[in-house]
Design a protein around this motif. Sequence first.
Motif, PDB file in Angstrom:
ATOM      1  N   LEU A   1      -0.633   7.594   5.518  1.00 31.43           N
ATOM      2  CA  LEU A   1      -0.345   6.960   5.696  1.00 31.43           C
ATOM      3  C   LEU A   1       1.037   7.585   5.544  1.00 31.43           C
ATOM      4  O   LEU A   1       0.897   8.585   4.843  1.00 31.43           O
ATOM      5  CB  LEU A   1      -0.007   5.586   5.242  1.00 31.43           C
ATOM      6  N   ASP A   2       1.598   7.114   6.334  1.00 29.95           N
ATOM      7  CA  ASP A   2       3.535   7.918   6.501  1.00 29.95           C
ATOM      8  C   ASP A   2       4.554   6.624   6.702  1.00 29.95           C
ATOM      9  O   ASP A   2       4.746   6.280   7.788  1.00 29.95           O
ATOM     10  CB  ASP A   2       3.150   8.981   7.455  1.00 29.95           C
TER      11      ASP A   2
ATOM     12  N   VAL B   1       7.006   6.209  -0.912  1.00 28.72           N
ATOM     13  CA  VAL B   1       6.497   7.039  -1.975  1.00 28.72           C
ATOM     14  C   VAL B   1       7.717   7.779  -1.872  1.00 28.72           C
ATOM     15  O   VAL B   1       7.835   9.153  -0.516  1.00 28.72           O
ATOM     16  CB  VAL B   1       5.157   7.411  -2.093  1.00 28.72           C
ATOM     17  N   ASP B   2       8.375   8.748  -3.133  1.00 24.90           N
ATOM     18  CA  ASP B   2       9.318   9.503  -2.475  1.00 24.90           C
ATOM     19  C   ASP B   2       8.621  10.993  -2.837  1.00 24.90           C
ATOM     20  O   ASP B   2       7.698  11.300  -3.807  1.00 24.90           O
ATOM     21  CB  ASP B   2      10.046   9.680  -4.716  1.00 24.90           C
ATOM     22  N   GLU B   3       8.873  11.949  -1.974  1.00 22.51           N
ATOM     23  CA  GLU B   3       7.610  12.867  -1.335  1.00 22.51           C
ATOM     24  C   GLU B   3       8.446  14.416  -2.231  1.00 22.51           C
ATOM     25  O   GLU B   3       9.709  14.253  -1.352  1.00 22.51           O
ATOM     26  CB  GLU B   3       6.744  13.367  -0.262  1.00 22.51           C
TER      27      GLU B   3
ATOM     28  N   THR C   1       0.834  -1.496   0.016  1.00 21.53           N
ATOM     29  CA  THR C   1       0.203  -0.188  -0.274  1.00 21.53           C
ATOM     30  C   THR C   1       0.851   1.189  -0.199  1.00 21.53           C
ATOM     31  O   THR C   1       1.294   1.375   0.715  1.00 21.53           O
ATOM     32  CB  THR C   1      -0.556  -0.289   1.347  1.00 21.53           C
ATOM     33  N   PRO C   2       0.772   1.706  -1.098  1.00 26.78           N
ATOM     34  CA  PRO C   2       1.514   3.396  -0.944  1.00 26.78           C
ATOM     35  C   PRO C   2       0.697   4.218  -0.213  1.00 26.78           C
ATOM     36  O   PRO C   2       0.484   4.243   0.179  1.00 26.78           O
ATOM     37  CB  PRO C   2       1.481   4.074  -2.174  1.00 26.78           C
ATOM     38  N   GLU C   3       2.013   4.952   0.798  1.00 27.38           N
ATOM     39  CA  GLU C   3       1.868   6.285   1.499  1.00 27.38           C
ATOM     40  C   GLU C   3       1.461   7.185   1.179  1.00 27.38           C
ATOM     41  O   GLU C   3       0.923   7.792   1.629  1.00 27.38           O
ATOM     42  CB  GLU C   3       3.975   6.507   2.647  1.00 27.38           C
TER      43      GLU C   3
ATOM     44  N   ARG D   1       5.770   1.298   9.019  1.00 29.59           N
ATOM     45  CA  ARG D   1       5.842   0.866   7.756  1.00 29.59           C
ATOM     46  C   ARG D   1       4.760  -0.833   6.934  1.00 29.59           C
ATOM     47  O   ARG D   1       4.925  -0.792   6.724  1.00 29.59           O
ATOM     48  CB  ARG D   1       7.436   0.656   7.196  1.00 29.59           C
ATOM     49  N   SER D   2       4.245  -0.677   8.441  1.00 32.35           N
ATOM     50  CA  SER D   2       3.165  -2.000   8.556  1.00 32.35           C
ATOM     51  C   SER D   2       2.335  -2.030   9.375  1.00 32.35           C
ATOM     52  O   SER D   2       2.523  -1.536  10.697  1.00 32.35           O
ATOM     53  CB  SER D   2       4.211  -3.206   8.409  1.00 32.35           C
TER      54      SER D   2
END
Length: 796
Positions: free
Chosen positions: A336-337, A378-380, A278-280, A342-343
């Motif tokens: 999500l962050d 995800v690259d933020e 699941t992408p953040e 992470r899980s």
Amino acid sequence: MCYFRRTVLLLLVLWAYLCSHGDGLRALRRTTGGRRGGAGVGLTLMGQDANGVPLRRSKRGWMWNQFFLLEEYTGMDHQYVGKLHSDGDRGDGSIRYVLTGDGAGSLFIIDENSGDIHATKRLDREEKAYYTLRAKAVNRITNTSLEGESEFIIKIHDINDNEPKFTKDPYFTEVPEMSPLGTVVMQVTATDADDPTYGNSARVVYSILQGQPYFSVEPNTGVIKTALPNMDRETKENYVVVIQAKDMAGQMGGLSGTTTVSITLSDVNDNPPRFPKTPESTEPGSTVAVLRAMDADIGRNAEMNYRITSSDGPSMFDISTNRSTQDGVITLRKSLDFERKRSYTLRIQVENSNPDPRFLRYAATTDGATVKLIVEDVDEPPVFDRVGYVMEVKEDVAVGTIIGSVSATDPDSSRSPVRYSIDRRTDMDRVLNVHPGNGSVFMLRTLDREDIAWHNVSVIATEFNNPRLMSRVPVYVRVLDVNDNAPTFATYYETFVCENAKANQRIQTVSAADADEPIGGHRFFFSLAHEASVKANFTVRDNKDNTAGILTRRNSYSRLQRSNYLVPVVISDSDFPMQSSTNTLTVHVCTCDREGNMQLCNQEALVLTAGLSTGALMAIIFCVLILLMIVVLFAALRRQQRKKEPLIISKEDVRDNVVSYNDEGGGEEDTQAFDIGTLRNPEATEESKQRRDIKPETLHPPIRRTVILPPAHRDNADVRNFINQRLQENDQDPTAPPYDSLATYAYEGSGSVAESLSSLGSMTIEGDQDYNYLSEWGPRFKKLADLYGGEDSDSY
């Protein structure tokens, strides 16, 4: 002794003989080894080097038979190459120089008298690098060669007039992903058409214009290498690199060419298989997982409900049942962050929606499962530590001064470095700049608070590894005031003083204004200028409230002696550093009554006291001048129209029209021109001529009356008689118009041998007049002869 004398005498005779025969002298020089150039050649070549310095042979080992010439010569005159000179040339013009070979006579010409060689056209070394020519000296009279033919070379020196060119454009290549630092990608090659053996015109240096920091190029070889390790194809696959080749060894002034290299990262097996994550960046309400429980029943008995019994992320997820498929859909309730968690682990329970009580004791009605959700990073974009920055700077700060800093970090786990820049769309005047590495904001130019008090710009933060991800933050820069403006009069002041004024009488109150805004407010000080205080006619009194009064200093003023006074007032502020200025108040002397009311003043003072400024006075004067010019122009036009009023006012007036023929004479030299003096013969005056404004009842041929006048009065008498005759005809004619009507006559004179040329006075019966004599008057009357002398001419 006698033998010695005979020997000297013999040598003198031999020398005289050789001097009179040039061939013998040259033969002697050849036999005695007196040659100046190559073997057996008596022509001397005098050229110049590349810098224009004359070249002369100093020894036999020098390549004397070679000239040097710069290519692409742009001068207006022919380019000088060199000079040929024969040993036998004594300057008497008996020798002629001849040039043959490559380009002789077209590209290269020689002065046959002096031997000077010039190039007539611009030469390109890349087309032809050298020219081989032959020269000889011949006797001008006998055309016989005096010396053997000499061969020499004109070599074209190179200039930097060709830019490097790549062998391909564009290049395409691949390099495996995750390659180590310094992996060779490919080599590019650029060639330069300039001479590689002369100077640095063809020495090429390579550099990279676009593609940093991923790739680099070696300056001398053009080999492209990777500049970053472990570049991931799954992150970025294609790269565009721009390579520049510059000659002159890369120095300033060199020519350059560019090419594009398209580099693709080829895939390597660097990722294991994984379950979906699941992408953040998933938005709240989105589906993150789908569960399916199996039920052997069908229809209504297979319906089920899902619910979350436990979770390590409270209120983070929700689950619902898809009634068409009976799947359990897990949805996200909060963002999500990846950097925080992470899980997530969930305990899901499923049960029948419509259980049958009869079978509850035989089997369990519920089932459970554990679900683990993994959050994908995800690259933020970078995140600033503030939503906005407010900075203050004094308006006199020097260029380059740091006024503050901004800070942003990469929220991802990679913690990529951040690069800062100014959004120039918000800073068109380029007032500020930011250090790309540490975010320090500094000045690019000085500021003026009185011009702009606030500057609002945006600072952009981008990831160093992914420039497409960016964020921006507003920066508000407040310009603080410094005391850099001197106070002045709040407005323009001009007043008057009465001749009978008393001393210490206030005639004007002045105030001041200042563009600065000190924190404690303004405080102004007024005083009379020091240079005017010695013989002052007025005084300045500071009222301590940012105003001052202008007072008289003596009891009376004479308008006849002096009508105007200029009072210099010095205004100073109280800030640091103190600023001051001198302002001038104009005072006009006027005559007043006992109550001080102005009665008589000079013109300037009266206008100004009425409230008119200098600009308004100039506008009024300008308008008056325009009106006067219009009136004068209109009067001049009317006068000109009166002077040029035509003899016949209207073309419809048929009482006595004049037919004009546009046929001029030939000037003073035209002896065939008609003499107008013949038209002033009074013998041609007609006694009774019919009126031409009414139709005559009877037609009678005109009767000529001979009038003899003295020669002295002949010129005026015929005109006078003509007018009297017309007046008499009008007075005696009962059908004439009223006396106040205008009767116009065209007077041609009298006594002309041609008589009247007007067709209006002709008889209406054809054949009464014979106009054939008009053809005898010359070519000037040919048109009249054709009109009136023809057989089919009309009667007027």
